[in-house]
Design a protein around this motif. Structure first.
Motif, PDB file in Angstrom:
ATOM      1  N   ILE A   1     -38.053 -17.085  -3.251  1.00 42.49           N
ATOM      2  CA  ILE A   1     -38.903 -15.549  -3.293  1.00 42.49           C
ATOM      3  C   ILE A   1     -39.653 -15.461  -1.947  1.00 42.49           C
ATOM      4  O   ILE A   1     -40.413 -16.242  -1.781  1.00 42.49           O
ATOM      5  CB  ILE A   1     -39.635 -15.716  -4.530  1.00 42.49           C
ATOM      6  N   PHE A   2     -39.755 -14.247  -1.270  1.00 37.88           N
ATOM      7  CA  PHE A   2     -40.280 -14.124  -0.206  1.00 37.88           C
ATOM      8  C   PHE A   2     -40.708 -12.621   0.104  1.00 37.88           C
ATOM      9  O   PHE A   2     -40.162 -11.674  -0.630  1.00 37.88           O
ATOM     10  CB  PHE A   2     -39.461 -14.601   0.912  1.00 37.88           C
ATOM     11  N   SER A   3     -41.607 -12.481   0.912  1.00 42.60           N
ATOM     12  CA  SER A   3     -42.049 -11.179   1.252  1.00 42.60           C
ATOM     13  C   SER A   3     -41.133 -10.165   1.929  1.00 42.60           C
ATOM     14  O   SER A   3     -40.561 -10.589   2.986  1.00 42.60           O
ATOM     15  CB  SER A   3     -43.324 -11.173   1.779  1.00 42.60           C
ATOM     16  N   LEU A   4     -40.849  -8.999   1.341  1.00 41.33           N
ATOM     17  CA  LEU A   4     -39.983  -8.069   2.232  1.00 41.33           C
ATOM     18  C   LEU A   4     -40.266  -7.716   3.347  1.00 41.33           C
ATOM     19  O   LEU A   4     -39.609  -7.176   4.329  1.00 41.33           O
ATOM     20  CB  LEU A   4     -39.560  -6.972   1.352  1.00 41.33           C
ATOM     21  N   SER A   5     -41.871  -7.601   3.649  1.00 42.16           N
ATOM     22  CA  SER A   5     -42.264  -7.151   4.856  1.00 42.16           C
ATOM     23  C   SER A   5     -42.094  -7.809   6.173  1.00 42.16           C
ATOM     24  O   SER A   5     -41.776  -7.652   6.920  1.00 42.16           O
ATOM     25  CB  SER A   5     -43.993  -6.758   4.358  1.00 42.16           C
ATOM     26  N   ASP A   6     -42.521  -9.265   5.720  1.00 46.65           N
ATOM     27  CA  ASP A   6     -42.420 -10.184   7.013  1.00 46.65           C
ATOM     28  C   ASP A   6     -41.821 -11.435   6.608  1.00 46.65           C
ATOM     29  O   ASP A   6     -41.651 -12.497   7.427  1.00 46.65           O
ATOM     30  CB  ASP A   6     -43.913 -10.686   7.300  1.00 46.65           C
ATOM     31  N   GLY A   7     -41.158 -11.763   5.470  1.00 46.76           N
ATOM     32  CA  GLY A   7     -40.537 -13.039   5.056  1.00 46.76           C
ATOM     33  C   GLY A   7     -41.359 -14.135   4.855  1.00 46.76           C
ATOM     34  O   GLY A   7     -40.833 -15.227   4.585  1.00 46.76           O
ATOM     35  N   GLN A   8     -42.353 -13.897   4.474  1.00 45.83           N
ATOM     36  CA  GLN A   8     -43.224 -15.074   4.155  1.00 45.83           C
ATOM     37  C   GLN A   8     -42.686 -15.670   2.873  1.00 45.83           C
ATOM     38  O   GLN A   8     -42.466 -14.774   1.895  1.00 45.83           O
ATOM     39  CB  GLN A   8     -44.795 -14.639   3.990  1.00 45.83           C
TER      40      GLN A   8
ATOM     41  N   SER B   1     -45.478 -20.599   6.551  1.00 51.28           N
ATOM     42  CA  SER B   1     -44.061 -20.234   7.057  1.00 51.28           C
ATOM     43  C   SER B   1     -43.436 -18.921   6.289  1.00 51.28           C
ATOM     44  O   SER B   1     -43.586 -18.576   5.062  1.00 51.28           O
ATOM     45  CB  SER B   1     -43.427 -21.498   7.002  1.00 51.28           C
ATOM     46  N   THR B   2     -42.307 -18.583   6.908  1.00 46.79           N
ATOM     47  CA  THR B   2     -41.427 -17.756   6.598  1.00 46.79           C
ATOM     48  C   THR B   2     -40.181 -17.982   6.283  1.00 46.79           C
ATOM     49  O   THR B   2     -39.840 -19.203   6.695  1.00 46.79           O
ATOM     50  CB  THR B   2     -41.235 -16.629   7.705  1.00 46.79           C
ATOM     51  N   VAL B   3     -39.252 -17.207   5.880  1.00 44.00           N
ATOM     52  CA  VAL B   3     -37.830 -17.794   5.707  1.00 44.00           C
ATOM     53  C   VAL B   3     -37.056 -18.109   6.933  1.00 44.00           C
ATOM     54  O   VAL B   3     -36.243 -18.930   6.943  1.00 44.00           O
ATOM     55  CB  VAL B   3     -37.069 -16.518   4.767  1.00 44.00           C
ATOM     56  N   PHE B   4     -37.468 -17.377   8.008  1.00 42.82           N
ATOM     57  CA  PHE B   4     -37.156 -17.838   9.390  1.00 42.82           C
ATOM     58  C   PHE B   4     -37.478 -19.324   9.839  1.00 42.82           C
ATOM     59  O   PHE B   4     -36.600 -19.879  10.412  1.00 42.82           O
ATOM     60  CB  PHE B   4     -37.573 -16.892  10.361  1.00 42.82           C
ATOM     61  N   ASP B   5     -38.473 -19.654   9.332  1.00 40.11           N
ATOM     62  CA  ASP B   5     -39.010 -20.958   9.539  1.00 40.11           C
ATOM     63  C   ASP B   5     -37.914 -22.173   8.893  1.00 40.11           C
ATOM     64  O   ASP B   5     -37.753 -22.753   9.336  1.00 40.11           O
ATOM     65  CB  ASP B   5     -40.346 -21.428   9.194  1.00 40.11           C
TER      66      ASP B   5
ATOM     67  N   GLY C   1     -33.384 -20.283   3.660  1.00 38.46           N
ATOM     68  CA  GLY C   1     -33.775 -19.661   4.893  1.00 38.46           C
ATOM     69  C   GLY C   1     -32.750 -18.676   5.235  1.00 38.46           C
ATOM     70  O   GLY C   1     -33.150 -17.539   5.570  1.00 38.46           O
ATOM     71  N   MET C   2     -31.440 -19.225   5.514  1.00 41.00           N
ATOM     72  CA  MET C   2     -30.722 -18.412   6.164  1.00 41.00           C
ATOM     73  C   MET C   2     -30.221 -17.393   5.309  1.00 41.00           C
ATOM     74  O   MET C   2     -30.055 -16.143   5.817  1.00 41.00           O
ATOM     75  CB  MET C   2     -29.231 -19.305   6.545  1.00 41.00           C
ATOM     76  N   VAL C   3     -29.933 -17.542   4.087  1.00 40.03           N
ATOM     77  CA  VAL C   3     -29.626 -16.616   3.115  1.00 40.03           C
ATOM     78  C   VAL C   3     -30.617 -15.362   3.057  1.00 40.03           C
ATOM     79  O   VAL C   3     -30.330 -14.247   3.400  1.00 40.03           O
ATOM     80  CB  VAL C   3     -29.148 -16.876   1.846  1.00 40.03           C
TER      81      VAL C   3
ATOM     82  N   LEU D   1     -32.905 -10.180   5.222  1.00 33.87           N
ATOM     83  CA  LEU D   1     -34.029  -9.380   5.838  1.00 33.87           C
ATOM     84  C   LEU D   1     -33.572  -8.806   7.343  1.00 33.87           C
ATOM     85  O   LEU D   1     -34.017  -7.559   7.454  1.00 33.87           O
ATOM     86  CB  LEU D   1     -35.322 -10.370   6.327  1.00 33.87           C
ATOM     87  N   ARG D   2     -32.766  -9.542   7.779  1.00 35.64           N
ATOM     88  CA  ARG D   2     -31.973  -8.775   9.217  1.00 35.64           C
ATOM     89  C   ARG D   2     -30.990  -7.710   8.797  1.00 35.64           C
ATOM     90  O   ARG D   2     -30.394  -7.058   9.792  1.00 35.64           O
ATOM     91  CB  ARG D   2     -31.239  -9.971   9.953  1.00 35.64           C
ATOM     92  N   GLY D   3     -30.648  -7.359   7.355  1.00 32.08           N
ATOM     93  CA  GLY D   3     -29.915  -6.575   7.284  1.00 32.08           C
ATOM     94  C   GLY D   3     -28.262  -6.814   7.076  1.00 32.08           C
ATOM     95  O   GLY D   3     -27.275  -6.136   7.133  1.00 32.08           O
ATOM     96  N   ASP D   4     -28.051  -8.251   7.521  1.00 32.74           N
ATOM     97  CA  ASP D   4     -26.774  -8.645   7.666  1.00 32.74           C
ATOM     98  C   ASP D   4     -26.144  -9.112   6.252  1.00 32.74           C
ATOM     99  O   ASP D   4     -24.965  -9.138   6.103  1.00 32.74           O
ATOM    100  CB  ASP D   4     -26.660 -10.231   8.492  1.00 32.74           C
ATOM    101  N   ASN D   5     -27.035  -9.132   5.378  1.00 32.98           N
ATOM    102  CA  ASN D   5     -26.542  -9.589   4.040  1.00 32.98           C
ATOM    103  C   ASN D   5     -27.211  -8.786   2.895  1.00 32.98           C
ATOM    104  O   ASN D   5     -28.081  -9.255   2.188  1.00 32.98           O
ATOM    105  CB  ASN D   5     -26.514 -11.165   3.739  1.00 32.98           C
ATOM    106  N   PRO D   6     -26.855  -7.331   2.808  1.00 32.68           N
ATOM    107  CA  PRO D   6     -27.575  -6.673   1.833  1.00 32.68           C
ATOM    108  C   PRO D   6     -27.315  -7.348   0.422  1.00 32.68           C
ATOM    109  O   PRO D   6     -26.159  -7.670   0.171  1.00 32.68           O
ATOM    110  CB  PRO D   6     -27.198  -5.413   2.074  1.00 32.68           C
ATOM    111  N   ILE D   7     -28.444  -7.455  -0.454  1.00 37.08           N
ATOM    112  CA  ILE D   7     -28.021  -8.167  -1.553  1.00 37.08           C
ATOM    113  C   ILE D   7     -28.519  -6.997  -2.919  1.00 37.08           C
ATOM    114  O   ILE D   7     -29.107  -6.117  -2.640  1.00 37.08           O
ATOM    115  CB  ILE D   7     -28.747  -9.409  -1.961  1.00 37.08           C
ATOM    116  N   LYS D   8     -27.718  -7.493  -3.893  1.00 35.40           N
ATOM    117  CA  LYS D   8     -28.107  -6.928  -5.241  1.00 35.40           C
ATOM    118  C   LYS D   8     -28.296  -7.965  -6.236  1.00 35.40           C
ATOM    119  O   LYS D   8     -27.918  -8.983  -5.976  1.00 35.40           O
ATOM    120  CB  LYS D   8     -26.923  -5.855  -5.599  1.00 35.40           C
TER     121      LYS D   8
END
Ligand code: FAD
Length: 561
Positions: free
Chosen positions: A396-403, A430-434, A457-459, A464-471
């Motif tokens: 679970i992570f923040s949509l605004s910054d990936g925390q 840390s964020t999901v990018f970390d 983290g990658m998923v 967040l990068r818009g490469d894998n929009p999810i539902k």
């Protein structure tokens, strides 16, 4: 402050500690390591200090064979190694804050004495919740807190007097006891008011635990609180009655419905209490009285994620808080960072672990509404090496910054390792990018070159990068086109009603079969092949979303319904 200064400030000080288990014992030992001069006394009303409460279910289950193995330290060890006086079977009755004294009763002689303090530490722990329902005081209704409790249960099992146990409550202690009782040949019923066991998890993540309980013969009764108990003083408890009117015969009831802070002393002394019923302390573990500290299950602390007050009765925080109280008493600047509720629990073949906020807490708190979650089901080590077991992971992570806000994992192997890593990441903000970049150790029998932590983290980062929009499965609507990209044999074993099956390898050649005027929702077994399909379709101009966690997550959620 230098160590000489801190030692100086502690000279001749009298530090009294009430409660000698996780928080109290760690406080006393740390205080001694910081000062050779202070007088340190622990008062413990029970017969033992520093015993392994966390080992009690396994002592009942005879995994831990001897009582002495539960004793992490003894009064003699504290005297010899630390020059700390331990008074077991001594109950602290009251605190006179004005005179800085406590009244202590020697439970063997009955004598009451007065003891003065310069610093007082309350490490009084918690008490099991005892619901005010009919029959609650019948003989044979027990809880598990002490070595004596576990000896009683062991004796009853070994005498053959107990064949059926009803466990009221599906928290960690109830779950561990279910496993240990079943392994001793006892028939177990578990009655839980909520729709799930282990409330530290979100409901869908608890499903594998519930399946495991049922598979091992536990009669699991969810969504059903305890209404009362039947029996008499002569027969003892004979049945547990649920709120829906179900009746489960039993010879023994284990109350495992959670704990409440033991605040009797603090309350009577007029110390500030929190709304949740714990002793209010600051981040230096100091109560509303500058000479009194409190630690462990008895206190409310700040939730690391939400910043709200919370109660987290776990051994790790209790022990760390004890250490911090000792530091502060000795003049150091230590501060408690707050609790993340990092926990692990094993039931039969399944381990579940969690850290940080779960979705239930985020929704209830209302503050952090802009979060996203991803599900994945990677193997605990490389698939090519024999014996890989899947881990169901929810991040679970923040949509605004990936925390990172929280994580939960369930599986057979390697579960706690991943949650420990994510726990540390959360503590460092840390964020999901970390997580994508986390360097984890790898050899095939331990992990994969992309560890499940990296994968999570990658998923999430791809979302967040818009490469894998999810539902999510719970958000599907009738207007979307559902595409199942698994192989036909998988599709035939079970699929969502109305889903169209185009296996991933055939996708590029069958694009004409997919509508361009509707959102396409894709799934596969776990979300990876459908991610590849998402890339193909979105690069070909389709409006697509990947259903997070795929068919495996669907099944977890469906079983729950
Ligand atoms: P405690 O360890 O409960 O110690 C408090 C002590 O204070 C008690 O011994 C009590 O007798 C004494 N006391 C109270 N009032 C007085 C008084 N007036 N005078 C003198 N003495 C007093 N946590 C985990 O993190 N992982 C686990 O796997 C785990 N498993 C557990 C299994 C069981 C069966 C139980 C019961 C707990 C488990 N816990 C686990 C929780 C963990 O044990 C507690 O969070 C931790 O012990 C709390 O430490 P504490 O010092 O605050 O309180």
């Amino acid at each position: 402050m230098s160590s000489t200064e801190s030692q100086k400030s502690s000279e001749r000080r009298r530090i009294l500690i009430v409660g000698g288990v996780a928080g109290g014992a760690s406080c006393a030992a740390r205080a001694r390591r910081l000062s050779e001069d202070a007088e340190i006394i622990i008062f413990e009303k029970g017969p033992h200090i520093s015993f392994a409460s966390c080992g009690l279910p396994y002592y009942v289950g005879d995994v831990i064979k001897e009582e002495k193995n539960l004793l992490v330290a003894t009064p003699e060890l504290f005297r010899g190694r630390f020059n700390i006086t331990v008074k077991v079977r001594h109950e602290v009755l009251s605190i006179d804050r004005k005179r800085q004294v406590i009244m202590v009763k020697d439970l063997e002689s009955g004598r009451v004495t007065e003891e003065s303090y310069d610093a007082l530490v309350l490490a009084t722990g918690s008490k099991p919740v005892k619901p005010p329902v009919p029959g609650i005081d019948l003989p044979g209704i027990v809880s598990l807190r002490t070595i004596e409790d576990s000896n009683l249960i062991r004796r009853l099992i070994e005498n053959g007097k107990v064949k059926r146990v009803a466990i009221a409550g599906g928290g960690a202690i109830g779950l561990e006891m279910a496993e240990n009782l079943v392994k001793r040949g006892i028939s177990v019923t578990m009655v839980e008011m909520l729709s799930q066991v282990l409330s530290a998890l979100d409901p869908e993540m608890a499903v594998p635990l519930q399946k495991s309980l049922i598979a091992h013969g536990v009669n699991l009764c969810l969504n059903n609180g305890v209404a009362g108990f039947e029996g008499s003083d002569d027969t003892g408890v004979q049945a547990v009655i649920t709120k829906s009117g179900k009746k489960f015969p039993c010879d023994l009831v284990l109350l495992a419905m959670g704990v409440r802070p033991d605040i009797g002393l603090a309350k009577a002394a007029g110390l500030e209490l929190g709304k949740l019923g714990g002793i209010r302390v600051d981040d230096r573990m100091r109560t509303s009285d500058v000479r009194i500290w409190a630690v462990g299950d008895a206190v409310e602390t700040r939730d690391f994620i939400t910043g709200e007050w919370t109660l987290v009765p776990l051994a790790g925080p209790a022990s760390r808080q004890g250490r911090i109280a000792a530091d502060v008493i000795m003049g150091r600047e230590s501060r408690f960072r707050g609790v993340q509720g990092t926990m692990v629990c094993k039931v039969f073949d399944i381990t579940a672990a969690a850290t940080g906020a779960n979705e239930k807490a985020l929704r209830a708190g209302g503050k952090l509404t802009r979060y996203e979650k991803v599900y994945l089901h990677p193997g605990h080590h490389a698939g090519y090496y024999p014996g890989a077991k899947p881990i169901s992971l929810k991040l679970i992570f923040s949509l605004s910054d990936g925390q990172i806000l929280g994580a939960q994992a369930v599986g057979q192997e390697g579960v706690e390792k991943r949650i420990d890593v994510i726990s540390m990441a959360i503590q460092k903000g840390s964020t999901v990018f970390d997580l994508e970049e986390a360097e984890m150790c790898y050899a095939p029998q331990f992990s994969s070159a992309k560890d499940p932590v990296n994968m999570a983290g990658m998923v999430a980062a791809n979302v967040l990068r818009g490469d894998n929009p999810i539902k999510h499965w719970e958000d599907l609507t009738d207007s979307t086109f559902i595409l199942d990209v698994r192989e036909p044999f998988e599709f035939n074993q079970g699929h969502l009603d109305g889903a169209v099956n185009i296996p991933l390898p055939a996708l590029r050649s069958r694009l004409g079969e997919i509508p361009r005027d509707r959102e396409i929702n894709l799934y596969c077994a776990a979300g990876q092949r459908s991610y590849y399909a998402v890339r193909i379709l979105s690069l070909n101009g389709f409006k697509v979303k990947n259903i997070s966690g795929g068919w495996l997550t669907y099944n977890q959620q469906k079983v729950r319904e």
